[in-house]
Design a protein around this motif. Structure first.
Motif, mmCIF file in Angstrom:
data_model
loop_
_atom_site.group_PDB
_atom_site.id
_atom_site.type_symbol
_atom_site.label_atom_id
_atom_site.label_comp_id
_atom_site.label_asym_id
_atom_site.label_seq_id
_atom_site.Cartn_x
_atom_site.Cartn_y
_atom_site.Cartn_z
ATOM 1 N N SER A 35 0.836 -1.193 0.000
ATOM 2 C CA SER A 35 0.000 0.000 0.000
ATOM 3 C C SER A 35 0.877 1.251 0.000
ATOM 4 N N ASN A 36 0.319 2.302 -0.545
ATOM 5 C CA ASN A 36 1.024 3.571 -0.579
ATOM 6 C C ASN A 36 1.346 3.995 0.847
ATOM 7 N N PRO A 37 2.486 4.635 1.070
ATOM 8 C CA PRO A 37 2.869 4.989 2.440
ATOM 9 C C PRO A 37 1.873 5.901 3.139
ATOM 10 N N PHE A 38 1.042 6.587 2.403
ATOM 11 C CA PHE A 38 0.072 7.480 3.016
ATOM 12 C C PHE A 38 -1.336 6.914 2.992
ATOM 13 N N GLY A 39 -1.512 5.720 2.456
ATOM 14 C CA GLY A 39 -2.827 5.121 2.367
ATOM 15 C C GLY A 39 -3.626 5.639 1.182
ATOM 16 N N GLY A 79 4.473 10.257 9.118
ATOM 17 C CA GLY A 79 5.080 9.059 9.702
ATOM 18 C C GLY A 79 4.054 8.158 10.362
ATOM 19 N N LYS A 80 3.052 8.760 10.986
ATOM 20 C CA LYS A 80 1.989 7.973 11.631
ATOM 21 C C LYS A 80 1.167 7.209 10.604
ATOM 22 N N LYS A 81 1.090 7.724 9.373
ATOM 23 C CA LYS A 81 0.319 7.069 8.310
ATOM 24 C C LYS A 81 1.112 5.982 7.592
ATOM 25 N N ILE A 96 10.912 8.876 6.080
ATOM 26 C CA ILE A 96 10.770 7.729 5.186
ATOM 27 C C ILE A 96 9.546 7.930 4.287
ATOM 28 N N ALA A 97 8.437 8.363 4.870
ATOM 29 C CA ALA A 97 7.220 8.574 4.091
ATOM 30 C C ALA A 97 7.457 9.602 2.981
ATOM 31 N N ILE A 98 8.225 10.648 3.282
ATOM 32 C CA ILE A 98 8.530 11.675 2.285
ATOM 33 C C ILE A 98 9.374 11.080 1.147
#
Length: 142
Positions: free
Chosen positions: A3-7, A36-38, A86-88
């Motif tokens: 899944s995409n790191p941001f949902g 990061g939480k996502k 990491i998400a970025i």
């Protein structure tokens, strides 16, 4: 693909746009923590020594798979701010081809985000280590 790191479907351009709207480092920092939480938590079975990124102050696990020419990147960290960083990075690289990863202007991306100069040297080095690991693997597939 994971899944995409941001949902949701979000790209580097979206990250830049959100960060440009924020005033001050504290707001940017909070946004990075929110991203990061996502970030999906990596399965414990994947968090092995062989996928730890060296050069990071905190633990960072990075699993890279190239499927049909596109990279599926899973990553996790035990540090909140690093999860956001990491998400970025995943917004820029996840789902991309090796060629797209090679051509992406990462210094310009980070400059637009106005982040690097606010990170401690060890966090900045860790971020560079994550990026270098992804780019090295992608270049090996070209």
């Amino acid at each position: 693909m994971a899944s995409n790191p941001f949902g949701t479907d979000i790209h580097a351009e979206d990250v830049v746009a959100v960060m440009a709207e924020l005033k001050g480092w504290e707001d940017r920092y909070r946004q990075v923590i929110q991203w990061g939480k996502k970030l999906p938590v990596m399965e414990e079975a994947l968090k092995q020594e062989k996928v730890l990124v060296s050069g990071c102050e905190s633990s960072v696990w990075l699993v890279l798979n190239c499927d049909n020419g596109h990279w599926d990147i899973q990553a996790d960290s035990d540090a909140r701010i690093v999860r956001g960083l990491i998400a970025i990075v995943l917004a820029a690289f996840n789902g991309k081809t090796s060629q797209q990863i090679a051509e992406f202007d990462l210094p310009h991306y980070f400059e637009q985000l106005n982040l690097i100069n606010h990170l401690s040297p060890s966090r900045g080095n860790g971020l560079q280590a994550i990026v270098a690991t992804i780019r090295e693997r992608a270049m090996s597939e070209l």
